[in-house]
Design a protein around this motif. Structure first.
Motif, PDB file in Angstrom:
ATOM      1  N   GLU A   1       5.506 -22.404  -0.810  1.00  0.00           N
ATOM      2  CA  GLU A   1       5.089 -21.199  -0.931  1.00  0.00           C
ATOM      3  C   GLU A   1       4.709 -20.743   0.165  1.00  0.00           C
ATOM      4  OE1 GLU A   1       2.995 -17.298  -2.693  1.00  0.00           O
ATOM      5  OE2 GLU A   1       2.113 -19.306  -3.303  1.00  0.00           O
ATOM      6  N   LEU A   2       4.384 -21.681   1.556  1.00  0.00           N
ATOM      7  CA  LEU A   2       4.249 -20.883   2.406  1.00  0.00           C
ATOM      8  C   LEU A   2       5.434 -21.473   3.439  1.00  0.00           C
ATOM      9  CD1 LEU A   2       2.613 -20.291   5.317  1.00  0.00           C
ATOM     10  CD2 LEU A   2       2.146 -22.169   5.584  1.00  0.00           C
ATOM     11  N   GLY A   3       6.356 -22.270   2.937  1.00  0.00           N
ATOM     12  CA  GLY A   3       7.699 -23.032   3.525  1.00  0.00           C
ATOM     13  C   GLY A   3       8.550 -21.921   2.758  1.00  0.00           C
ATOM     14  N   ARG A   4       8.545 -21.147   2.114  1.00  0.00           N
ATOM     15  CA  ARG A   4       9.810 -20.592   1.370  1.00  0.00           C
ATOM     16  C   ARG A   4       9.436 -19.490   2.048  1.00  0.00           C
ATOM     17  NH1 ARG A   4      10.343 -24.675  -1.623  1.00  0.00           N
ATOM     18  NH2 ARG A   4      11.858 -25.405  -3.166  1.00  0.00           N
ATOM     19  N   GLU A   5       8.140 -18.822   2.440  1.00  0.00           N
ATOM     20  CA  GLU A   5       7.896 -17.775   2.540  1.00  0.00           C
ATOM     21  C   GLU A   5       7.651 -17.409   4.667  1.00  0.00           C
ATOM     22  OE1 GLU A   5       3.387 -15.684   4.537  1.00  0.00           O
ATOM     23  OE2 GLU A   5       4.094 -16.162   2.680  1.00  0.00           O
ATOM     24  N   LYS A   6       8.384 -18.593   5.008  1.00  0.00           N
ATOM     25  CA  LYS A   6       8.392 -18.796   6.826  1.00  0.00           C
ATOM     26  C   LYS A   6       9.538 -19.181   6.462  1.00  0.00           C
ATOM     27  CE  LYS A   6       4.118 -19.778   8.520  1.00  0.00           C
ATOM     28  NZ  LYS A   6       3.553 -20.231   9.865  1.00  0.00           N
ATOM     29  N   PHE A   7      10.588 -19.928   6.042  1.00  0.00           N
ATOM     30  CA  PHE A   7      12.058 -19.831   5.503  1.00  0.00           C
ATOM     31  C   PHE A   7      12.802 -18.811   5.779  1.00  0.00           C
ATOM     32  CE2 PHE A   7      16.267 -20.360   4.098  1.00  0.00           C
ATOM     33  CZ  PHE A   7      16.437 -21.825   5.679  1.00  0.00           C
ATOM     34  N   ALA A   8      12.530 -17.933   5.101  1.00  0.00           N
ATOM     35  CA  ALA A   8      12.281 -16.162   4.476  1.00  0.00           C
ATOM     36  C   ALA A   8      12.461 -15.921   5.939  1.00  0.00           C
ATOM     37  CB  ALA A   8      12.264 -15.584   3.304  1.00  0.00           C
ATOM     38  N   GLN A   9      10.891 -15.925   6.170  1.00  0.00           N
ATOM     39  CA  GLN A   9      10.823 -14.954   7.271  1.00  0.00           C
ATOM     40  C   GLN A   9      11.948 -15.272   8.673  1.00  0.00           C
ATOM     41  OE1 GLN A   9       7.160 -15.397   9.030  1.00  0.00           O
ATOM     42  NE2 GLN A   9       7.835 -14.012  10.607  1.00  0.00           N
ATOM     43  N   LEU A  10      12.489 -16.316   8.714  1.00  0.00           N
ATOM     44  CA  LEU A  10      13.384 -16.990   9.879  1.00  0.00           C
ATOM     45  C   LEU A  10      14.720 -16.144   9.604  1.00  0.00           C
ATOM     46  CD1 LEU A  10      14.018 -20.585  10.485  1.00  0.00           C
ATOM     47  CD2 LEU A  10      12.741 -18.908  11.967  1.00  0.00           C
ATOM     48  N   CYS A  11      15.307 -15.933   8.292  1.00  0.00           N
ATOM     49  CA  CYS A  11      16.356 -15.950   7.817  1.00  0.00           C
ATOM     50  C   CYS A  11      16.329 -14.124   8.225  1.00  0.00           C
ATOM     51  CB  CYS A  11      16.486 -15.537   5.912  1.00  0.00           C
ATOM     52  SG  CYS A  11      17.456 -17.612   5.686  1.00  0.00           S
ATOM     53  N   ASP A  12      15.690 -13.391   8.021  1.00  0.00           N
ATOM     54  CA  ASP A  12      15.447 -11.798   8.469  1.00  0.00           C
ATOM     55  C   ASP A  12      15.462 -11.882   9.839  1.00  0.00           C
ATOM     56  OD1 ASP A  12      15.010 -11.364   5.685  1.00  0.00           O
ATOM     57  OD2 ASP A  12      12.813 -11.094   5.706  1.00  0.00           O
ATOM     58  N   LEU A  13      14.603 -12.972  10.544  1.00  0.00           N
ATOM     59  CA  LEU A  13      14.703 -12.598  12.325  1.00  0.00           C
ATOM     60  C   LEU A  13      16.454 -12.889  12.380  1.00  0.00           C
ATOM     61  CD1 LEU A  13      11.708 -14.529  13.197  1.00  0.00           C
ATOM     62  CD2 LEU A  13      11.905 -12.008  13.264  1.00  0.00           C
ATOM     63  N   ALA A  14      17.188 -13.656  12.007  1.00  0.00           N
ATOM     64  CA  ALA A  14      18.128 -14.132  12.699  1.00  0.00           C
ATOM     65  C   ALA A  14      19.407 -13.346  12.372  1.00  0.00           C
ATOM     66  CB  ALA A  14      18.553 -15.386  11.861  1.00  0.00           C
ATOM     67  N   ARG A  15      19.001 -12.076  11.348  1.00  0.00           N
ATOM     68  CA  ARG A  15      19.906 -11.410  10.522  1.00  0.00           C
ATOM     69  C   ARG A  15      20.865 -10.296  11.837  1.00  0.00           C
ATOM     70  NH1 ARG A  15      22.178  -9.436   5.471  1.00  0.00           N
ATOM     71  NH2 ARG A  15      20.051 -11.033   4.538  1.00  0.00           N
ATOM     72  N   PRO A  16      19.506  -9.574  12.420  1.00  0.00           N
ATOM     73  CA  PRO A  16      19.962  -8.816  13.774  1.00  0.00           C
ATOM     74  C   PRO A  16      21.610  -9.078  14.170  1.00  0.00           C
ATOM     75  CG  PRO A  16      17.630  -8.263  12.961  1.00  0.00           C
ATOM     76  CD  PRO A  16      18.050  -9.772  12.498  1.00  0.00           C
ATOM     77  N   TYR A  17      21.064 -10.680  14.439  1.00  0.00           N
ATOM     78  CA  TYR A  17      21.895 -11.438  15.949  1.00  0.00           C
ATOM     79  C   TYR A  17      22.555 -12.165  15.096  1.00  0.00           C
ATOM     80  CZ  TYR A  17      17.554 -10.679  18.265  1.00  0.00           C
ATOM     81  OH  TYR A  17      16.744  -9.872  19.033  1.00  0.00           O
TER      82      TYR A  17
END
Length: 277
Positions: free
Chosen positions: A112-128
């Motif tokens: 669960e933590l792995g998926r949560e942090k991976f999703a956060q990575l995607c969200d951080l990367a989107r504006p770039y």
């Protein structure tokens, strides 16, 4: 068709990004894949371009002078003790250098933590304008192709990709036919390399080979023909083929040139077989 090739930084990690770019251009590569995220591994050089402004400027100049492009950066690891926010400066660097992709892998057994942090990575990367590409690694927590697919299905983000490494695919005993089930929009680039057919029993030996003893394309025993024919025809081949001894004997430039020559020969033969069919 004309295939495109990127030089993965691990193949010549002794070279800082500016030198890597000049050598890759001279050898005939289309892209470079760089490591501006410092992980603190043993003997790992620090190429943190977000803090090393001089090297960052030199990297931009090298790209301008050679006409090469940065294809992707690495490695944004998902780890229980790492806050994904620390990668944002590297995302800024990637965007300014023209990269479109970031490589990631998951190193926590807390699903669960792995998926949560991976999703956060995607969200951080989107504006770039960056796509986070998940790689399954047999010595990590998400070890298999199916495991990586499940992560992408669960996080439901648009800016995701699946990066398959030929070495890792074979070592994880992944199924060739599973490649047919992957959405094509997830497949942007592929780590092309070869290695011994025998899968090491010990993790330490597997780690040693993947970091310093991969082989020229066609020299080992990986099922590369079956793998590549199931991938999109326009996929970028990123050559991650570190071989410590050969680099020492040949020198970096001659070694990366031979890597590219072996890859081009393999791909050309593959295309010729398809045309004949």
């Amino acid at each position: 068709m004309k295939h495109q090739f990127s030089l993965a930084h691990l193949t010549a990690l002794e070279c800082a990004p500016p030198e890597l770019i000049y050598l890759a251009a001279q050898a005939g590569y289309d892209f470079v894949s760089i490591r501006p995220i410092y992980m603190g591994l043993p003997d790992e050089p620090n190429y943190d371009l977000a803090t090393n402004k001089v090297m960052f400027k030199e990297t931009k100049i090298a790209l301008q002078q050679t006409g090469l492009n940065v294809h992707d950066i690495e490695l944004a690891r998902v780890h229980a003790d790492i806050d994904p926010l620390i990668y944002e400066p590297a995302f800024e660097v990637a965007a300014e250098l023209g990269a479109k992709h970031v490589l990631s892998s998951i190193w926590t057994d807390d699903t669960e933590l792995g998926r949560e942090k991976f999703a956060q990575l995607c969200d951080l990367a989107r504006p770039y304008g960056l796509i986070i590409n998940l790689e399954s690694v047999p010595i990590a927590s998400v070890k298999t192709l199916k495991g990586a697919i499940h992560v992408l299905e669960d996080v439901k983000r648009e800016n995701v990709g699946l990066m398959i490494d030929a070495h890792h695919f074979h070592r994880a005993d992944d199924c060739i036919d599973d490649l047919k089930t992957i959405p094509k929009e997830w497949l942007h680039y592929f780590h092309l390399c070869d290695a011994q057919r025998e899968i090491p029993v010990k993790k330490e030996e597997m780690t040693r080979i993947l970091r310093e003893e991969r082989l020229y394309i066609g020299e080992g025993g990986l099922p590369l023909k079956d793998m590549v024919t199931r991938l999109p025809s326009d996929i970028v081949f990123s050559l991650e083929m570190p071989h410590k001894q050969r680099t020492k004997e040949l020198g970096t430039f001659e070694y990366i040139k031979k890597c590219l020559e072996s890859a081009k020969t393999f791909v050309q033969e593959k295309d010729t077989r398809i045309i004949k069919k």
